[in-house]
Design an enzyme around this catalytic site. Sequence first.
Site, PDB file in Angstrom:
ATOM      1  N   GLU A 116      -4.439   2.831  -6.956  1.00 12.16           N
ATOM      2  CA  GLU A 116      -3.841   1.829  -7.842  1.00 12.16           C
ATOM      3  C   GLU A 116      -4.712   1.679  -9.087  1.00 12.16           C
ATOM      4  O   GLU A 116      -5.926   1.871  -9.020  1.00 12.16           O
ATOM      5  CB  GLU A 116      -3.785   0.473  -7.144  1.00 12.16           C
ATOM      6  CG  GLU A 116      -2.941   0.455  -5.891  1.00 12.16           C
ATOM      7  CD  GLU A 116      -2.807  -0.953  -5.355  1.00 12.16           C
ATOM      8  OE1 GLU A 116      -1.865  -1.649  -5.763  1.00 12.16           O
ATOM      9  OE2 GLU A 116      -3.660  -1.375  -4.556  1.00 12.16           O
TER      10      GLU A 116
ATOM     11  N   LYS B 187      10.123   1.701   1.108  1.00 13.79           N
ATOM     12  CA  LYS B 187      10.177   2.556  -0.083  1.00 13.79           C
ATOM     13  C   LYS B 187      11.031   3.783   0.230  1.00 13.79           C
ATOM     14  O   LYS B 187      10.893   4.400   1.285  1.00 13.79           O
ATOM     15  CB  LYS B 187       8.764   2.990  -0.483  1.00 13.79           C
ATOM     16  CG  LYS B 187       7.948   1.848  -1.085  1.00 13.79           C
ATOM     17  CD  LYS B 187       6.586   2.333  -1.549  1.00 13.79           C
ATOM     18  CE  LYS B 187       5.688   1.184  -1.921  1.00 13.79           C
ATOM     19  NZ  LYS B 187       5.782   0.769  -3.313  1.00 13.79           N
TER      20      LYS B 187
ATOM     21  N   LYS C 160       2.938  -9.682   5.727  1.00 11.44           N
ATOM     22  CA  LYS C 160       1.527  -9.467   5.936  1.00 11.44           C
ATOM     23  C   LYS C 160       0.745 -10.459   5.080  1.00 11.44           C
ATOM     24  O   LYS C 160       1.302 -10.922   4.080  1.00 11.44           O
ATOM     25  CB  LYS C 160       1.162  -8.027   5.641  1.00 11.44           C
ATOM     26  CG  LYS C 160       0.932  -7.705   4.134  1.00 11.44           C
ATOM     27  CD  LYS C 160       0.414  -6.319   3.973  1.00 11.44           C
ATOM     28  CE  LYS C 160      -0.966  -6.296   3.416  1.00 11.44           C
ATOM     29  NZ  LYS C 160      -1.091  -6.367   1.961  1.00 11.44           N
TER      30      LYS C 160
ATOM     31  N   HIS D  41      -0.468  -0.342   5.295  1.00 13.77           N
ATOM     32  CA  HIS D  41       0.319   0.655   4.551  1.00 13.77           C
ATOM     33  C   HIS D  41      -0.118   2.103   4.858  1.00 13.77           C
ATOM     34  O   HIS D  41       0.711   2.959   5.138  1.00 13.77           O
ATOM     35  CB  HIS D  41       0.223   0.418   3.049  1.00 13.77           C
ATOM     36  CG  HIS D  41       0.638  -0.966   2.621  1.00 13.77           C
ATOM     37  ND1 HIS D  41       1.614  -1.674   3.257  1.00 13.77           N
ATOM     38  CD2 HIS D  41       0.198  -1.767   1.613  1.00 13.77           C
ATOM     39  CE1 HIS D  41       1.768  -2.858   2.662  1.00 13.77           C
ATOM     40  NE2 HIS D  41       0.916  -2.930   1.664  1.00 13.77           N
TER      41      HIS D  41
ATOM     42  N   LYS E  60      -8.535   0.189  -5.712  1.00 11.59           N
ATOM     43  CA  LYS E  60      -8.029  -0.484  -6.906  1.00 11.59           C
ATOM     44  C   LYS E  60      -8.822  -0.012  -8.117  1.00 11.59           C
ATOM     45  O   LYS E  60      -9.950   0.469  -7.984  1.00 11.59           O
ATOM     46  CB  LYS E  60      -8.202  -1.987  -6.741  1.00 11.59           C
ATOM     47  CG  LYS E  60      -7.436  -2.509  -5.542  1.00 11.59           C
ATOM     48  CD  LYS E  60      -6.767  -3.812  -5.860  1.00 11.59           C
ATOM     49  CE  LYS E  60      -5.936  -4.321  -4.729  1.00 11.59           C
ATOM     50  NZ  LYS E  60      -4.542  -3.913  -4.762  1.00 11.59           N
TER      51      LYS E  60
END
Length: 491
Positions: free
Chosen positions: A219, A185, A151, A243, A338
């Site tokens: 995050e 994952k 990506k 995601h 973020k």
Amino acid sequence: MVSRVIPVEPFDLVVFGATGDLAQRKILPALFRRYCAGQIPTGTRIIGAARSAHSPDEYRINLAQSLEKNLTASTFDPKDLAKFLELVSYVPLDGSGETGWSTLCEALSGAGTDRVQVFYFSVGPGLFGPLAERLHSYGLTNGATRIVVEKPFGHDLETARELNRTLASHFDEGQIYRIDHYLGKETVQNLMAVRFGNMLFEPLWNSQYVDHIQITVAETVGVLGREDYYERSGAMRDMMQNHLMQLLCLIAMEPPAKFDPDAVRDEKLKVIRALDPVEPYHIVRGQYAPASGAVGRDLNYRETVRNQRTRTESYIALKAHISNWRWAGTPFYLRTGKRLKARSSVINVMFKDAPHSIFGEEAGRHANHLKIRLQPNEGITLSVTIKEPGPGGMRLMDVPLDMSFAEALGPKGGDPADAYERLIMDVVRGNQTLFMRGDEVEAAWAWTDPIIADWEARGDVPKPYESGSTGPGDADLLLRRDTREWRGINP
Ligand code: BG6
């Protein structure tokens, strides 16, 4: 319960962009780890290719240093390093010119026609076409050739289609591996195991029993170091379109008939296609700003990207609806950002209240809640209602049935493989289940594009939120309007 390592046949893997950040941080460390695990046999050839004019020896010396830097002490095994480096060579090469290609042909010579060849395009999408063309014109492909692309796969639907067309003119869909590292994952795959390996959940997994679902990918890092890319992407393109969309698909899809690439991807595609367009008032965009008194360049998005007027979002929350029989009426709340309070990727499945309380309203009501922790502290918690201990009538309370995967698996669970380790070995084995198909990526863009177009048309400005917080206050209102609340963002 020790994870089994099934060695593969010797293969060739060429990393284009071999001196770049992704190759150094993820791809080569993943290959090294798989080598140490005994999965990559002698005879395998790993060839780095990039513009820089290194000799193979210089490249190996740099690689040794970068492996040590990018792996933790527990995952870096120096005893296997020298042997691993024997598999590695380097070719200086111009991806869009002709320099270096005949050297690459020599480096790859001598392999039989059925030897697995992986070409990893760890480069910007502008080079996908030129690389694909040259692989063909230099006769570098065989029946077992696979290409891996990263990506961002396009910037919008049109560019994604264009990329798909370019790749399709040189390779079959079965040879193209589009990576979304979230699918590699361990716990993301566990979503499928939990849903389809247990009888317990699936009968309740629908709008009759589920009130709503929250998907959070929070995050703590900012965007320092990736300013240019991020300014062009924002959280919607960087995280939501891929995601979070993938997590949504795995949570919402129908059980595929079998765990095979097309069966799984057909079901994911149906979810994306069943998504309603999102109402503008069901979206909250944010941009991180310093908490009062705090200083530091990467605490302030505008300062980090050196653009005081930027309208790129570093946070997004939205409410999505899936119009199908299973999910009509159950909202999905998705958020990612973020510089938030904690690094935490969690899916919360919030069940409805029991239809009637035999204990009377004064006993209290508690709905069940399944929390799936993707990272860190991977595991599952199911909240269950019990009687509050002690005399004095029947009062109800919640208790958690908590399972941490690390504890349940114990030391035998081993050091979990990084997503890239699993994904690269899946490419070598020719298993596309955990890779996105072209139509899936296009469908995700088709859902994303109108949302972004609407912001641009309205000149929408993201709301500031304090670095280290849970995001902009408006995101709380998004749920409060529905008399719901976000679950906390906790490590
Ligand atoms: C990447 C995004 O795809 O995923 C980054 O480009 C983000 O912005 C990263 O930080 C998150 O991945 P992980 O594995 O750290 O959750």
